[in-house]
Write a protein that holds these residues in place. Structure first.
Motif, mmCIF file in Angstrom:
data_model
loop_
_atom_site.group_PDB
_atom_site.id
_atom_site.type_symbol
_atom_site.label_atom_id
_atom_site.label_comp_id
_atom_site.label_asym_id
_atom_site.label_seq_id
_atom_site.Cartn_x
_atom_site.Cartn_y
_atom_site.Cartn_z
ATOM 1 N N SER A 386 0.821 -1.216 0.000
ATOM 2 C CA SER A 386 0.000 0.000 0.000
ATOM 3 C C SER A 386 0.854 1.265 0.000
ATOM 4 O O SER A 386 1.874 1.353 0.684
ATOM 5 N N PHE A 387 0.389 2.254 -0.762
ATOM 6 C CA PHE A 387 1.056 3.555 -0.845
ATOM 7 C C PHE A 387 0.643 4.419 0.344
ATOM 8 O O PHE A 387 -0.473 4.308 0.844
ATOM 9 N N LEU A 388 1.544 5.269 0.808
ATOM 10 C CA LEU A 388 1.217 6.197 1.891
ATOM 11 C C LEU A 388 0.747 7.523 1.307
ATOM 12 O O LEU A 388 1.480 8.182 0.559
ATOM 13 N N SER A 389 -0.479 7.916 1.648
ATOM 14 C CA SER A 389 -0.974 9.221 1.228
ATOM 15 C C SER A 389 -0.291 10.305 2.057
ATOM 16 O O SER A 389 0.429 10.011 3.021
ATOM 17 N N VAL A 390 -0.540 11.555 1.710
ATOM 18 C CA VAL A 390 0.041 12.664 2.471
ATOM 19 C C VAL A 390 -0.415 12.594 3.923
ATOM 20 O O VAL A 390 0.380 12.763 4.857
ATOM 21 N N ARG A 391 -1.705 12.329 4.120
ATOM 22 C CA ARG A 391 -2.245 12.260 5.474
ATOM 23 C C ARG A 391 -1.648 11.084 6.245
ATOM 24 O O ARG A 391 -1.315 11.195 7.430
ATOM 25 N N GLU A 392 -1.524 9.940 5.570
ATOM 26 C CA GLU A 392 -0.967 8.750 6.226
ATOM 27 C C GLU A 392 0.512 8.932 6.539
ATOM 28 O O GLU A 392 1.005 8.457 7.559
ATOM 29 N N THR A 393 1.216 9.646 5.666
ATOM 30 C CA THR A 393 2.634 9.923 5.917
ATOM 31 C C THR A 393 2.789 10.792 7.161
ATOM 32 O O THR A 393 3.655 10.544 8.013
ATOM 33 N N ALA A 394 1.931 11.813 7.274
ATOM 34 C CA ALA A 394 1.977 12.682 8.449
ATOM 35 C C ALA A 394 1.636 11.893 9.711
ATOM 36 O O ALA A 394 2.258 12.074 10.769
ATOM 37 N N TYR A 395 0.634 11.019 9.589
ATOM 38 C CA TYR A 395 0.246 10.157 10.716
ATOM 39 C C TYR A 395 1.418 9.277 11.149
ATOM 40 O O TYR A 395 1.721 9.144 12.342
ATOM 41 N N PHE A 396 2.093 8.684 10.176
ATOM 42 C CA PHE A 396 3.217 7.802 10.485
ATOM 43 C C PHE A 396 4.340 8.580 11.176
ATOM 44 O O PHE A 396 4.964 8.092 12.130
ATOM 45 N N GLN A 397 4.599 9.785 10.724
ATOM 46 C CA GLN A 397 5.644 10.600 11.338
ATOM 47 C C GLN A 397 5.287 10.944 12.783
ATOM 48 O O GLN A 397 6.156 10.966 13.660
ATOM 49 N N ARG A 398 3.988 11.221 13.047
ATOM 50 C CA ARG A 398 3.579 11.515 14.419
ATOM 51 C C ARG A 398 3.784 10.298 15.315
ATOM 52 O O ARG A 398 4.254 10.416 16.450
ATOM 53 N N VAL A 399 3.420 9.124 14.799
ATOM 54 C CA VAL A 399 3.631 7.889 15.562
ATOM 55 C C VAL A 399 5.113 7.715 15.875
ATOM 56 O O VAL A 399 5.501 7.401 17.004
ATOM 57 N N GLY A 408 10.293 2.399 10.119
ATOM 58 C CA GLY A 408 10.271 2.777 8.716
ATOM 59 C C GLY A 408 9.134 2.107 7.979
ATOM 60 O O GLY A 408 8.489 1.186 8.488
ATOM 61 N N TYR A 409 8.889 2.579 6.765
ATOM 62 C CA TYR A 409 7.827 2.018 5.933
ATOM 63 C C TYR A 409 8.363 1.844 4.514
ATOM 64 O O TYR A 409 8.816 2.806 3.894
ATOM 65 N N TRP A 410 8.316 0.588 4.028
ATOM 66 C CA TRP A 410 8.742 0.287 2.664
ATOM 67 C C TRP A 410 7.536 -0.172 1.865
ATOM 68 O O TRP A 410 6.782 -1.048 2.303
#
Length: 427
Positions: A386-399, A408-410
């Motif tokens: 699955s691709f990370l959307s802008v919102r999901e990328t921001a969510y992942f960074q907060r986590v 990390g996420y590959w």
């Protein structure tokens, strides 16, 4: 006098036989060679008893046209070997109680006949050449002549003073070299080169060096050293107590014995298990089409990861583990080892929803990474299609910031252009 298990005797006869045998032929061979008797009445086993034992060990034997054959080749069977008791890490001999009157008595351990055992130099570094450790294991001498490899050799020893048994280590891919002339020449050269050193060491512990001349103790095995063959401490193994595991025999590690061994191994010590699991790739039998699809995707990602991580991490380097390394009772998808206890853990998820993959994988990765004390985690990586959307990328960074851990996420790219990597390391 203790004796091997009946299933071990049957397996040995079948291995050495030129063709499959009937239960009557097996019973006759046992009686002729006088190699096993019933403990209850001291009689040799009947064909019906042979048949019952074959039925009870279906993972070892099968019937073809009324005859018994080994289900797996001898080279695919793990073994348990007893080593002479030693407190130097099997580098030098120690003192043993022995008497000259014991010499020649096969019912008495060699160490009590001559004051030493052949395994006492098994991990001596002077017998290392080209990355291989050469040594002697008494039980290997009783293997069938066509056995050239033991996938996993479990090692145990018996303290002669206390009669306690200990699981002391394991060797992966133990090579049996007696039928390999070129390798045996290397082994013999090593042995002869240090022969005088051995005699001095035997003299230092008051052993009888005549045992070297009367019994061939040339190296009969070799193995690639990984530094993890011996456990840091000997593990008490009361499950191996009694006469069943009393001799220097090549015991077959069947399901029952493996359970005993697993019960000895501690859950709080991390053991990196390099290689790829035999059942890796989702070959388990399932009936649900959806489960089959998930397993296939998981298998594709796992295979692609192994390719992507080369050459830094490879089976030949023994620094990658795919579905083989445990964290307690759970097995991680992929573990990479950088140093002695510094690792990276990768968890594969197959959903097309990135948030779902993160939510499911993150808990597992944290569980693995925190299960053992003393481990240094270089990175925890979620691998998914699955691709990370802008919102999901921001969510992942907060986590990542809240937890303050290296995660990390590959993204897996199954349709990558030829020559392009199949993974994008997004974070």
């Amino acid at each position: 006098m203790s004796q091997p298990d009946l299933q071990d005797v049957i397996a040995s006869l079948l291995t050495n036989a030129a063709s499959p045998l009937t239960t009557t032929e097996i019973a006759a061979a046992i009686a002729k060679k006088r190699i096993w008797h019933r403990p209850s009445d001291n009689q040799f086993p009947t064909p019906s008893q042979i048949s019952a034992r074959v039925n009870n060990y279906g993972h070892l034997f099968e019937r073809i046209d009324g005859r018994i054959v080994l289900k797996t080749s001898a080279n695919e069977v793990d073994r348990l070997f007893r080593l002479t008791w030693n407190t130097t890490g099997w580098q030098f001999p120690i003192k043993h109680k022995w008497r000259k009157a014991n010499q020649g008595n096969s019912n008495i351990a060699f160490e009590n006949q001559y004051g030493f055992g052949g395994e006492e130099w098994l991990f001596n570094p002077r017998y290392i050449i080209d990355g291989y450790q050469y040594g002697f294991i008494r039980g290997v001498s009783d293997l069938a002549t066509d056995v050239i490899l033991v996938p996993k050799a479990w090692l145990f020893s018996l303290n002669q003073e206390t009669k306690e048994r200990f699981l002391v280590g394991q060797i992966n891919d133990l090579e049996v070299i007696k039928a390999k002339p070129d390798i045996m020449r290397i082994a013999e050269k090593l042995y002869r080169h240090h022969f005088e050193d051995v005699k001095v060491e035997l003299h230092d512990v008051d052993a009888d060096e005549n045992g070297l001349d009367n019994y061939g103790l040339l190296p009969n095995v070799r193995f690639r050293l990984t530094g993890e063959e011996l456990f840091e401490v000997m593990l008490p193994a009361p499950a191996l107590d009694g006469h069943q595991y009393n001799r220097f025999l090549p015991y077959i590690v069947d399901d029952e014995l493996q359970l005993l061994i697993d019960g000895v191994l501690p859950e709080d010590d991390f053991v990196f298990n390099p290689g790829v699991a035999r059942n890796s790739g989702g070959h388990q039998r399932v009936t649900s089409p959806s489960v089959r699809v998930i397993q296939r995707i998981h298998s594709d990602i796992s295979t692609a990861l192994e390719q992507y991580l080369r050459p830094q991490f490879a089976r030949s380097n023994k620094n990658i583990s795919i579905e083989k390394t445990r964290f307690g009772d759970n097995i991680a998808d992929v573990v990479l080892i950088h140093h002695a206890k510094e690792i990276t853990i990768l968890e594969i998820k197959t959903s097309g929803l990135a948030r779902k993959n993160i939510r499911e994988a993150l808990g597992q990765l944290l569980d693995y990474g925190c299960w053992y004390s003393g481990l240094k985690i270089k990175k925890l990586i979620i691998v998914a299609p699955s691709f990370l959307s802008v919102r999901e990328t921001a969510y992942f960074q907060r986590v990542k910031n809240v937890l303050d851990i290296p995660i990390g996420y590959w993204q897996y790219l199954p349709n990558a252009v030829k020559g392009q990597p199949e993974f994008e390391e997004i974070i």
